[in-house]
Design an enzyme around this catalytic site. Structure first.
Site, short mmCIF file in Angstrom:
data_model
loop_
_atom_site.label_atom_id
_atom_site.label_comp_id
_atom_site.label_asym_id
_atom_site.label_seq_id
_atom_site.Cartn_x
_atom_site.Cartn_y
_atom_site.Cartn_z
CG ASP A 156 -1.87 -1.21 1.21
OD1 ASP A 156 -2.19 -1.69 0.11
OD2 ASP A 156 -2.22 -1.68 2.30
N GLY A 178 -4.49 -4.47 -3.76
CA GLY A 178 -5.49 -3.45 -4.10
C GLY A 178 -4.72 -2.22 -4.50
CG HIS A 179 -1.98 -2.27 -6.97
ND1 HIS A 179 -1.05 -2.83 -7.80
CD2 HIS A 179 -1.73 -2.78 -5.75
CE1 HIS A 179 -0.28 -3.66 -7.11
NE2 HIS A 179 -0.68 -3.65 -5.86
CD GLN A 181 0.89 -8.95 -2.32
OE1 GLN A 181 1.60 -9.64 -3.03
NE2 GLN A 181 -0.37 -8.70 -2.62
CE LYS A 232 2.47 -2.57 -4.25
NZ LYS A 232 2.14 -2.14 -2.89
P1 GDP Z 1 -0.72 0.19 -3.58
O1 GDP Z 1 -1.32 -1.07 -3.08
O2 GDP Z 1 0.76 0.27 -3.31
O3 GDP Z 1 -1.05 0.48 -5.02
O4 GDP Z 1 -1.37 1.37 -2.71
P2 GDP Z 1 -2.94 1.53 -2.35
O5 GDP Z 1 -3.67 1.96 -3.55
O6 GDP Z 1 -3.43 0.32 -1.64
O7 GDP Z 1 -2.86 2.65 -1.25
C1 GDP Z 1 -2.32 3.91 -1.51
C2 GDP Z 1 -3.39 4.98 -1.24
O8 GDP Z 1 -2.79 6.25 -1.19
C3 GDP Z 1 -4.43 5.07 -2.34
O9 GDP Z 1 -5.65 5.45 -1.78
C4 GDP Z 1 -3.87 6.17 -3.25
O10 GDP Z 1 -4.89 6.84 -3.99
C5 GDP Z 1 -3.28 7.09 -2.23
N1 GDP Z 1 -2.11 7.87 -2.67
C6 GDP Z 1 -1.10 7.51 -3.51
N2 GDP Z 1 -0.16 8.45 -3.57
C7 GDP Z 1 -0.57 9.44 -2.73
C8 GDP Z 1 0.00 10.69 -2.34
O11 GDP Z 1 1.09 11.09 -2.74
N3 GDP Z 1 -0.73 11.43 -1.43
C9 GDP Z 1 -1.92 11.01 -0.93
N4 GDP Z 1 -2.54 11.78 -0.05
N5 GDP Z 1 -2.47 9.86 -1.29
C10 GDP Z 1 -1.80 9.07 -2.17
P1 IMO Z 2 -0.85 -4.30 -2.19
O1 IMO Z 2 -0.37 -4.87 -3.50
C1 IMO Z 2 -1.00 -4.62 2.15
C2 IMO Z 2 -1.13 -8.65 3.84
C3 IMO Z 2 -2.42 -9.07 4.54
C4 IMO Z 2 -1.84 -10.01 5.59
C5 IMO Z 2 -0.68 -10.69 4.86
C6 IMO Z 2 -1.02 -12.06 4.29
O2 IMO Z 2 -2.15 -3.58 -2.28
O3 IMO Z 2 0.24 -3.50 -1.55
P2 IMO Z 2 -2.51 -12.86 2.23
O4 IMO Z 2 -3.96 -12.67 1.95
O5 IMO Z 2 -1.61 -12.30 1.18
O6 IMO Z 2 -2.17 -14.28 2.57
O7 IMO Z 2 -2.25 -12.02 3.58
O8 IMO Z 2 -0.34 -9.83 3.79
N1 IMO Z 2 -1.31 -8.18 2.45
C7 IMO Z 2 -1.22 -6.89 2.09
N2 IMO Z 2 -1.06 -5.77 2.84
N3 IMO Z 2 -1.08 -4.53 0.81
C8 IMO Z 2 -1.22 -5.63 0.05
O9 IMO Z 2 -1.16 -5.60 -1.29
C9 IMO Z 2 -1.34 -6.88 0.68
N4 IMO Z 2 -1.50 -8.16 0.25
C10 IMO Z 2 -1.46 -8.93 1.34
O10 IMO Z 2 -3.08 -7.99 5.10
O11 IMO Z 2 -1.29 -9.26 6.64
MG MG Z 3 -2.87 -1.71 -1.83
#
Ligand code: GDP
Ligand code: IMO
Ligand code: MG
Length: 433
Positions: free
Chosen positions: A13, A40-41, A226, A16
């Site tokens: 999170d 979840g991207h 991840q 990416k």
């Molecule tokens: P990922 O799994 O690495 O793709 O990240 P996620 O999408 O799960 O979580 C990142 C969250 O931060 C999302 O809600 C993005 O829209 C948000 N986000 C990404 N870059 C920025 C930033 O520079 N500032 C803020 N405030 N939010 C951001």
């Molecule tokens: P992105 O790509 C954050 C965490 C779960 C749990 C552990 C194992 O959005 O960054 P699993 O279901 O993979 O066996 O769970 O890994 N986890 C993540 N945490 N971002 C993710 O993906 C994750 N994918 C798995 O919360 O702690």
């Molecule tokens: Mg994510």
């Protein structure tokens, strides 16, 4: 031809999806190589938000090819839902635009039931907090040589045999170990038969396609899921996911040769978050942690769970640089730190009588770790509208420089908001060659 791998440097999170979407502008192919719909991207483009779990985050560009590599595990229902949602919003995805590796493994109904049963069966202190998407059990079957691959679904006889053999074993566990009802053959098989027809046009040998692309001089972007501390080998085991999240797996997980990788961009959030269980040395359980959680909107993009928050951890960052061979850092969510009087970065841990500079292997050691911090003055300005590095407040620039000193790696991108436009690309990996 230029290639770049994007990986998470922390516990996932990091942002990416946003970075992949941005860099897709200069890429021709965008490739997921591990994980499944535990990911979840999130992308925000012109104020509109999209969340992708399986489809690569380059999919909003109609002239690019997105590929799901062999290292990804696929829940076909989730993938079809994502394809449907794209179609509904006016972005139909053809077989040429979204490729699925015939070698990628399938998540079936019994993997999801088993994931939940195993998690429910763990004592409170041993719970991993998995996403419940069947990730662990599916990778176990893959390594155990009894998995079902995407290519197998095109051969009905083979698919029937594999499901029957797997169900025999899984139903034994469900009934005898977990006290659950068995799954019927049809519960697993019937939905797949409906899905085959829709997925068949996408199924190819992704490795061959990428090799051709390379020979034609195309640019390829690999999208990790991840983060480094969730890596099955290098992360905070057993509180990890079940795949290698590191850049090396971009090659294994797509069938692409390591000699052709040009750069590795590590996405690093300006502070630390973790969703699910497991140690988090810089965790803040005070109001500062709450402020980061609220201001950063730190809720899981897959499960909606609240993310735990803490200061940036240099030990984690340096681990990520080492195990991934990171050549540039993409710093995200710098805007969230605005308003903090002082910002802290952990540089090492005191662990019982020792000082450690890399993550200890055993959880008991990590839990005993006391982070040692440097304090950097904060800044109060809203920086979400800043588009040039020089226009950032001096203290924010100083924070970026400290991250570079601690990691020994240049920050090549700074993100100050969720939108594609809220980004400063200081060095483009596709300009380098
Ligand atoms: P990922 O799994 O690495 O793709 O990240 P996620 O999408 O799960 O979580 C990142 C969250 O931060 C999302 O809600 C993005 O829209 C948000 N986000 C990404 N870059 C920025 C930033 O520079 N500032 C803020 N405030 N939010 C951001
Ligand atoms: P992105 O790509 C954050 C965490 C779960 C749990 C552990 C194992 O959005 O960054 P699993 O279901 O993979 O066996 O769970 O890994 N986890 C993540 N945490 N971002 C993710 O993906 C994750 N994918 C798995 O919360 O702690
Ligand atoms: Mg994510």
């Amino acid at each position: 031809m230029t290639t770049a791998v994007i990986v998470g440097t922390q516990w996932g999170d990091e942002g990416k999806g946003k970075i992949v979407d941005l860099l897709t502008r200069d890429a021709d192919f965008i490739v997921r190589f591990q994980g499944g719909n535990n990911a979840g991207h999130t992308l925000v483009v012109d104020g509109r938000k999209y969340i992708f779990h399986l489809i690569p985050s380059g999919i909003l560009y109609e002239d690019k090819v997105c590929a799901i590599g062999n290292g990804v595990i696929i829940d076909p229902a989730v993938l079809l839902e994502e394809i449907d949602r794209l179609r509904e919003m006016g972005r139909p995805v053809s077989g040429d635009q979204l490729l699925i590796s015939e070698h990628a493994h399938l998540i079936t109904a019994y993997h999801k039931v088993l994931d939940q049963a195993q998690e429910d069966g763990r004592s409170p202190k041993d719970k991993i907090g998995t996403t419940g998407r069947g990730i662990g059990p599916c990778y176990v079957d893959k390594v155990g040589r009894q998995g079902i691959r995407m290519g197998d679904i095109l051969d009905e006889g083979l698919l029937r045999d594999k499901i029957a053999a797997n169900l025999e074993e899984k139903n034994f566990l469900f009934t005898k170990k977990f006290g659950l009802s068995p799954l019927s053959f049809d519960e697993v098989f019937a939905p797949l038969m409906d899905q085959v027809e829709q997925l068949a046009p996408h199924i190819v040998n992704v490795s061959v396609v990428l090799d051709d692309a390379r020979k034609q001089g195309r640019n390829i972007l690999f999208e990790g899921a991840q983060g480094a501390q969730l890596d099955i080998d290098h992360g905070t085991y057993p509180y990890v996911t079940s795949s290698n999240t590191v850049a090396g797996n971009a090659c294994t997980g797509s069938g692409f040769g390591p000699a052709h990788i040009d750069s590795v961009i590590g996405v690093i959030k300006a502070y630390t978050t973790r969703v699910g269980a497991g140690p988090l040395p810089t965790e803040l359980t005070d109001e500062v942690g709450d402020q980061l959680q609220e201001k950063g909107g730190e809720f899981g993009a897959t499960t909606g769970r609240r993310r735990r928050c803490g200061w940036l951890d240099g030990v984690v960052a340096r681990d990520a640089v080492r195990i991934n061979g990171i050549t540039g850092l993409a710093l995200t969510k710098l805007d969230v730190l605005s308003g903090q009087k002082t910002v802290r970065i952990a540089t090492r841990y005191k662990c019982r009588d020792a000082v450690v500079t890399s993550m200890p292997a055993r959880v008991s050691e990590i839990e005993a770790a006391q982070p040692e911090y440097i304090d950097v003055p904060g800044w109060s300005e809203d920086i979400s509208g800043v588009r040039a590095f020089a226009d950032l407040p001096r203290a924010a620039r100083e924070y970026v420089r400290r991250i570079e000193e601690i990691t020994g790696v240049e920050v090549t991108l700074v993100s100050v908001g969720p939108d594609r436009a809220q980004t400063m690309l200081l060095k483009n990996p596709f300009d380098e060659k």
